[in-house]
Design a protein around this motif. Sequence first.
Motif, short mmCIF file in Angstrom:
data_model
loop_
_atom_site.label_atom_id
_atom_site.label_comp_id
_atom_site.label_asym_id
_atom_site.label_seq_id
_atom_site.Cartn_x
_atom_site.Cartn_y
_atom_site.Cartn_z
N HIS A 176 0.96 -0.81 -0.34
CA HIS A 176 0.13 -0.53 0.03
C HIS A 176 0.84 1.59 -0.01
N THR A 177 1.57 1.17 0.25
CA THR A 177 2.80 2.56 0.40
C THR A 177 3.25 2.72 -0.45
N SER A 178 3.90 1.19 -1.41
CA SER A 178 4.51 1.28 -2.74
C SER A 178 3.12 1.96 -3.52
N GLU A 179 2.10 1.43 -3.45
CA GLU A 179 1.04 2.15 -4.30
C GLU A 179 0.66 3.25 -4.74
N LEU A 190 3.26 6.46 -2.95
CA LEU A 190 4.01 7.07 -3.37
C LEU A 190 4.22 7.30 -4.87
N THR A 191 3.71 6.00 -5.35
CA THR A 191 3.24 5.99 -7.11
C THR A 191 2.70 6.76 -7.28
N MET A 192 1.20 6.94 -6.57
CA MET A 192 0.43 7.72 -6.72
C MET A 192 0.45 9.38 -6.57
N LEU A 193 2.04 9.57 -5.88
CA LEU A 193 2.13 10.53 -6.13
C LEU A 193 3.19 11.11 -6.68
N GLY A 194 3.76 10.12 -7.43
CA GLY A 194 4.18 10.36 -8.73
C GLY A 194 5.74 10.01 -8.22
N TYR A 195 6.12 9.23 -7.81
CA TYR A 195 7.67 8.88 -7.27
C TYR A 195 7.45 7.32 -8.40
N PRO A 196 8.98 7.19 -8.26
CA PRO A 196 9.03 6.16 -9.64
C PRO A 196 8.85 5.12 -8.54
N PRO A 197 8.26 3.76 -9.56
CA PRO A 197 7.99 2.54 -8.73
C PRO A 197 9.40 1.76 -8.64
N VAL A 198 10.03 1.41 -7.46
CA VAL A 198 10.91 0.07 -7.22
C VAL A 198 10.72 -0.78 -7.53
N PRO A 199 11.73 -1.80 -8.69
CA PRO A 199 11.45 -2.96 -8.79
C PRO A 199 12.29 -3.77 -8.05
#
Length: 52
Positions: A38-41, A43-52
């Motif tokens: 959920h934290t990754s989702e 941060l992705t919605m806020l514009g941070y790039p996803p971490v592989p």
Amino acid sequence: MYNWDLQNAIVAFVDSLRPMSQYFRELYYGALYDFADHTSELLTMLGYPPVP
């Protein structure tokens, strides 16, 4: 110097949890992975790039 009654009570409590240790482990890791997901989702919605 030692409070043997307290130590024995702690040992008895830990021993009482042992039969359910696998359940508590799965519950802990499930909550941890859900939090990370959920934290990754978020941060992705806020514009941070996803971490592989």
